[in-house]
Design an enzyme around this catalytic site. Structure first.
Site, PDB file in Angstrom:
ATOM      1  N   PRO A  66       0.790  -1.224   0.000  1.00  0.00           N
ATOM      2  CA  PRO A  66       0.000   0.000   0.000  1.00  0.00           C
ATOM      3  C   PRO A  66       0.828   1.283   0.000  1.00  0.00           C
ATOM      4  O   PRO A  66       1.872   1.362   0.652  1.00  0.00           O
ATOM      5  CB  PRO A  66      -0.826  -0.097   1.285  1.00  0.00           C
ATOM      6  CG  PRO A  66      -0.162  -1.139   2.108  1.00  0.00           C
ATOM      7  CD  PRO A  66       0.490  -2.086   1.152  1.00  0.00           C
ATOM      8  N   ALA A  89       3.222  -0.883   4.800  1.00  0.00           N
ATOM      9  CA  ALA A  89       2.694  -0.876   6.175  1.00  0.00           C
ATOM     10  C   ALA A  89       2.277  -2.270   6.643  1.00  0.00           C
ATOM     11  O   ALA A  89       2.307  -2.564   7.848  1.00  0.00           O
ATOM     12  CB  ALA A  89       1.515   0.085   6.271  1.00  0.00           C
ATOM     13  N   HIS A 124      12.752  -2.451   1.930  1.00  0.00           N
ATOM     14  CA  HIS A 124      12.160  -1.199   2.407  1.00  0.00           C
ATOM     15  C   HIS A 124      13.046  -0.053   1.958  1.00  0.00           C
ATOM     16  O   HIS A 124      14.278  -0.128   2.097  1.00  0.00           O
ATOM     17  CB  HIS A 124      12.053  -1.180   3.935  1.00  0.00           C
ATOM     18  CG  HIS A 124      11.159  -2.260   4.430  1.00  0.00           C
ATOM     19  ND1 HIS A 124       9.794  -2.212   4.304  1.00  0.00           N
ATOM     20  CD2 HIS A 124      11.442  -3.447   5.010  1.00  0.00           C
ATOM     21  CE1 HIS A 124       9.282  -3.328   4.787  1.00  0.00           C
ATOM     22  NE2 HIS A 124      10.259  -4.090   5.213  1.00  0.00           N
TER      23      HIS A 124
HETATM   24  C1  DQA Z   1       8.208   1.104   3.798  1.00  0.00           C
HETATM   25  C2  DQA Z   1       8.299   1.268   5.323  1.00  0.00           C
HETATM   26  C3  DQA Z   1       6.933   1.042   5.973  1.00  0.00           C
HETATM   27  O1  DQA Z   1       7.045   1.207   7.382  1.00  0.00           O
HETATM   28  C4  DQA Z   1       5.923   2.020   5.450  1.00  0.00           C
HETATM   29  O2  DQA Z   1       4.655   1.772   5.996  1.00  0.00           O
HETATM   30  C5  DQA Z   1       5.883   2.072   3.954  1.00  0.00           C
HETATM   31  C6  DQA Z   1       7.129   1.974   3.203  1.00  0.00           C
HETATM   32  C7  DQA Z   1       9.532   1.461   3.102  1.00  0.00           C
HETATM   33  O3  DQA Z   1       9.686   1.065   1.955  1.00  0.00           O
HETATM   34  O4  DQA Z   1      10.380   2.138   3.670  1.00  0.00           O
HETATM   35  O5  DQA Z   1       4.829   2.296   3.371  1.00  0.00           O
HETATM   36  O6  DQA Z   1       7.928  -0.259   3.524  1.00  0.00           O
END
Ligand code: DQA
Length: 161
Positions: free
Chosen positions: A9, A76, A99
């Site tokens: 998302p 998330a 991430h």
């Molecule tokens: C994320 C880190 C998550 O905590 C966050 O909710 C995201 C992006 C990242 O790519 O750094 O939507 O996955």
């Protein structure tokens, strides 16, 4: 060999959302770089983004018999989704978690990844370059898998002689 890239998302909002955290690069630009690398290494690649947990679970399940490896940024859902974790675990395919931001440097609720323990590895905090690192890692994993398969096939034919 085929790699499926699954984006969770709000990753469709890259380039617009919190540029101070996620940078200016759009998801389609990240994907076109990944596609270039896959082509260089003669691998197939497919991309999927969804804001819905169930759709992500469905796409992971569809990888059975279709893909050889998964690169996933559950966004998330990383921190909340037992369903996505179970789907990754169920398909038994090498999976790398990416991430953009360093989740361990951010709010405490982001420090836990429910999905990482069922992944082969996790890359966090390297920005869009993290996806390239995941491609390098996945290419290595797939090459090793192919070598093992070839060796096993060779051993079988040698046994049959
Ligand atoms: C994320 C880190 C998550 O905590 C966050 O909710 C995201 C992006 C990242 O790519 O750094 O939507 O996955």
């Amino acid at each position: 060999m085929k790699i499926v890239v699954i984006q969770g998302p709000n990753l469709n909002m890259l380039g617009i959302r919190e540029q101070n955290i996620y940078g200016p690069m759009k998801l389609e630009d990240i994907h076109s770089q990944m596609k270039g690398f896959a082509e260089q290494n003669k691998n197939e690649i497919e991309f999927f983004q969804s804001n819905l947990e169930g759709e992500i679970v469905d796409r992971i399940q569809e990888c059975i018999g279709d893909a050889d490896g998964i690169i996933i940024n559950p966004a998330a859902y990383t921190h909340t989704s037992i369903a996505i974790r179970d789907a990754i675990s169920a398909v038994q395919l090498p999976t790398l978690e990416v991430h953009l931001s360093n989740i361990y440097q951010r709010e405490e609720f982001r420090h836990t990844s429910l999905t990482a323990p069922v992944c082969a590895g996790q890359i966090t905090g390297m920005g869009p370059f993290g996806y390239h690192l995941a491609m390098v890692g996945m290419t290595q994993i797939l090459n090793e898998m192919k070598m093992m398969k070839d060796q096993q096939a060779k051993a079988k034919t040698a046994q049959a002689k």
